[in-house]
Structures are given as structure tokens and as C-alpha cells.
Design a protein around this motif. Structure first.
Motif, PDB file in Angstrom:
ATOM      1  N   TRP A 140      38.780  32.010 -13.170  1.00  0.00           N
ATOM      2  CA  TRP A 140      37.877  30.678 -14.098  1.00  0.00           C
ATOM      3  C   TRP A 140      36.737  30.559 -13.099  1.00  0.00           C
ATOM      4  CZ3 TRP A 140      41.728  26.726 -15.717  1.00  0.00           C
ATOM      5  CH2 TRP A 140      42.321  26.919 -16.638  1.00  0.00           C
ATOM      6  N   ALA A 141      36.786  31.106 -12.281  1.00  0.00           N
ATOM      7  CA  ALA A 141      35.324  30.840 -10.984  1.00  0.00           C
ATOM      8  C   ALA A 141      34.814  32.011 -11.684  1.00  0.00           C
ATOM      9  CB  ALA A 141      35.630  31.976  -9.456  1.00  0.00           C
ATOM     10  N   HIS A 142      34.004  32.864 -12.214  1.00  0.00           N
ATOM     11  CA  HIS A 142      33.470  33.034 -12.705  1.00  0.00           C
ATOM     12  C   HIS A 142      32.790  32.314 -14.515  1.00  0.00           C
ATOM     13  CE1 HIS A 142      33.979  35.833  -9.617  1.00  0.00           C
ATOM     14  NE2 HIS A 142      32.851  36.384  -9.880  1.00  0.00           N
ATOM     15  N   ASP A 143      32.901  31.540 -14.621  1.00  0.00           N
ATOM     16  CA  ASP A 143      33.275  31.193 -16.310  1.00  0.00           C
ATOM     17  C   ASP A 143      32.109  30.890 -16.153  1.00  0.00           C
ATOM     18  OD1 ASP A 143      35.284  30.550 -18.973  1.00  0.00           O
ATOM     19  OD2 ASP A 143      33.973  29.115 -18.448  1.00  0.00           O
ATOM     20  N   ARG A 149      35.075  26.015 -14.035  1.00  0.00           N
ATOM     21  CA  ARG A 149      35.093  26.564 -11.898  1.00  0.00           C
ATOM     22  C   ARG A 149      35.440  25.817 -11.249  1.00  0.00           C
ATOM     23  NH1 ARG A 149      29.819  27.944 -14.965  1.00  0.00           N
ATOM     24  NH2 ARG A 149      28.882  25.863 -13.402  1.00  0.00           N
ATOM     25  N   CYS A 171      36.461  31.905  -4.759  1.00  0.00           N
ATOM     26  CA  CYS A 171      35.958  31.139  -5.778  1.00  0.00           C
ATOM     27  C   CYS A 171      35.480  29.908  -5.678  1.00  0.00           C
ATOM     28  CB  CYS A 171      38.044  29.600  -6.220  1.00  0.00           C
ATOM     29  SG  CYS A 171      39.047  31.089  -7.204  1.00  0.00           S
ATOM     30  N   SER A 175      29.838  29.468  -7.375  1.00  0.00           N
ATOM     31  CA  SER A 175      28.737  28.597  -7.477  1.00  0.00           C
ATOM     32  C   SER A 175      27.650  28.090  -6.349  1.00  0.00           C
ATOM     33  CB  SER A 175      30.366  27.542  -7.345  1.00  0.00           C
ATOM     34  OG  SER A 175      30.634  27.497  -8.423  1.00  0.00           O
ATOM     35  N   ALA A 183      29.549  20.674  -8.851  1.00  0.00           N
ATOM     36  CA  ALA A 183      29.898  22.238  -8.381  1.00  0.00           C
ATOM     37  C   ALA A 183      30.028  21.834  -7.439  1.00  0.00           C
ATOM     38  CB  ALA A 183      29.079  22.485  -9.101  1.00  0.00           C
TER      39      ALA A 183
END
Length: 226
Positions: A140-143, A149, A171, A175, A183
């Protein structure tokens, strides 16, 4: 009467229509508000949830998603979030709930809906099922979706000394170059919470990564500048 209908009726009964437009403007919401304040909303929902028990995990998930998907007013989505965390259904917090929460996070797409799910629901699942949830949070951190994110960044906000520092940083780092307010705010908030446990480490990390602007201000808000 179904749980969904009972929730809607209870919210309508305590609504203050004169507050609705100001609440909508404050939240910058495209979905209208009924004008229900938080304290009476929670009290009314406690009563409704106690009177309309759900007998199985699938029934509970259907009820949560029914409230969420059919919501005409934002308070109905708040009700779905509260039902998702109700103590009667604590044992239903399993990996089978992940698709439900993912749908709510992606379609909710605003902080008032996402942050409770991130810090309480997804965070709880990370505690209970780390072997599955840890790689999912890294994914998810790279979504491409900002709110997934943000969830990955915030999911350990209540962990204190249990924080998995490597996961937190992993994570955050996808961002760091993101200029989106939500973010940047999430990065700062997550680091500020961790700083309550490890202030020196947070100062070190912020300086080592060259974190600036909003994220830095939020991260070091309660710390001496280093």
C-alpha cells in the motif's frame, strides 16, 4: 426494522439541519450532512447497535458496507465506521475484513473517513496478523492511491513502543517526494507520534532524510529542534 433503517431514522431524529451546511463546508464534503453532532451521534448509535444485534461476521460486514455504500449523508458513513469497530464484533476483526476496509479507504478518500480506519482498524489487523499485514502495508505504501499510502503511513500511530520502526520508515519513504498536503501531513503526524516514544531517533531520522516543510514541522512539533 433493519439495522440500516434504524441508523438512518436515529440520525434524522437528532439532526440539527441548521448546522448541516457549516459542517459540510468545514469538511469540504461533496456529500451532504444531516447536521448531527458527534456526541449525540455516538449515543444514538450505541443504542441502535445494542438493539439490532448481528449474528455472524458475514452479516456484520454486509451491514457495514450497506451503510457505507447506500449513505446519502456523511453521518451515515460515520455510522458505518463506528459499526465496523463496535465491541460486539471484535472477534470479527480478521483478514476477511481487509477488502471491506480497503473499499472504504479508497472510496472515502478524505481524512475524516480514512484516518479512523487507518489507525484503529488496519492498525489492529497489523497487530493481530503481522505476517500478512506487514507486506500488505509495504504494498500500500507504494500504491497509486493517496489514501492507501496515507493508511500505510498512519497504521502504527497508536503503537508507541511496539512500533516497527523499519516498517514505519519503509511506508514513509515512498511518499517523501510527494507534495500532496495529506501525504506530507501523514508523514509528520506518524513521526510525531513515534517521537513520543523515541524522540532522539525521530530527530535523527528527520535530519538524515532531509525532511523539510510541513512534514518536518509536524514531526518535530513537540521536540527541541536539532
Amino acid at each position: 426494522m433493519s439495522l440500516g433503517k434504524a441508523v438512518r431514522l436515529a440520525l434524522q431524529e437528532i439532526a440539527e439541519p441548521g448546522r448541516a451546511e457549516a459542517m459540510r463546508a468545514y469538511m469540504k464534503s461533496s456529500m451532504p450532512f444531516l447536521g448531527v453532532r458527534a456526541v449525540p451521534r455516538r449515543a444514538a448509535l450505541r443504542r441502535v447497535f445494542a438493539e439490532h444485534r448481528l449474528e455472524s461476521a458475514p452479516e456484520w460486514r454486509r451491514a457495514v458496507l450497506g451503510l457505507w455504500r447506500e449513505a446519502e449523508y456523511r453521518e451515515e458513513r460515520y455510522a458505518a465506521i463506528e459499526l465496523s469497530g463496535h465491541h460486539l464484533y471484535r472477534d470479527y476483526q480478521t483478514l476477511y475484513t481487509v477488502p471491506m476496509y480497503e473499499e472504504m479507504i479508497v472510496s472515502g478518500a478524505w481524512w475524516d473517513l480514512v484516518d479512523e480506519l487507518a489507525t484503529h482498524r488496519i492498525g489492529g489487523l497489523l497487530t493481530a496478523f503481522p505476517d500478512t499485514m506487514r507486506p500488505l502495508m509495504l504494498e500500500w505504501a507504494h500504491d497509486g492511491d493517496l489514501w492507501k499510502r496515507r493508511t500505510a503511513i498512519l497504521c502504527q500511530n497508536r503503537f508507541k513502543q511496539r512500533t516497527d520502526t523499519a516498517l514505519l520508515y519503509a511506508c514513509i519513504e515512498p511518499s517523501l517526494s510527494d507534495n500532496d498536503f495529506f501525504a506530507r501531513k501523514a508523514i509528520g503526524w506518524a513521526l510525531r507520534e513515534y517521537a513520543k516514544t523515541s524522540p532522539t531517533e525521530v530527530i535523527r531520522y528527520v535530519n538524515a532524510k532531509g525532511i523539510t516543510g510541513l512534514s518536518r514541522r509536524e514531526a518535530l512539533k513537540n521536540l527541541p529542534v536539532a
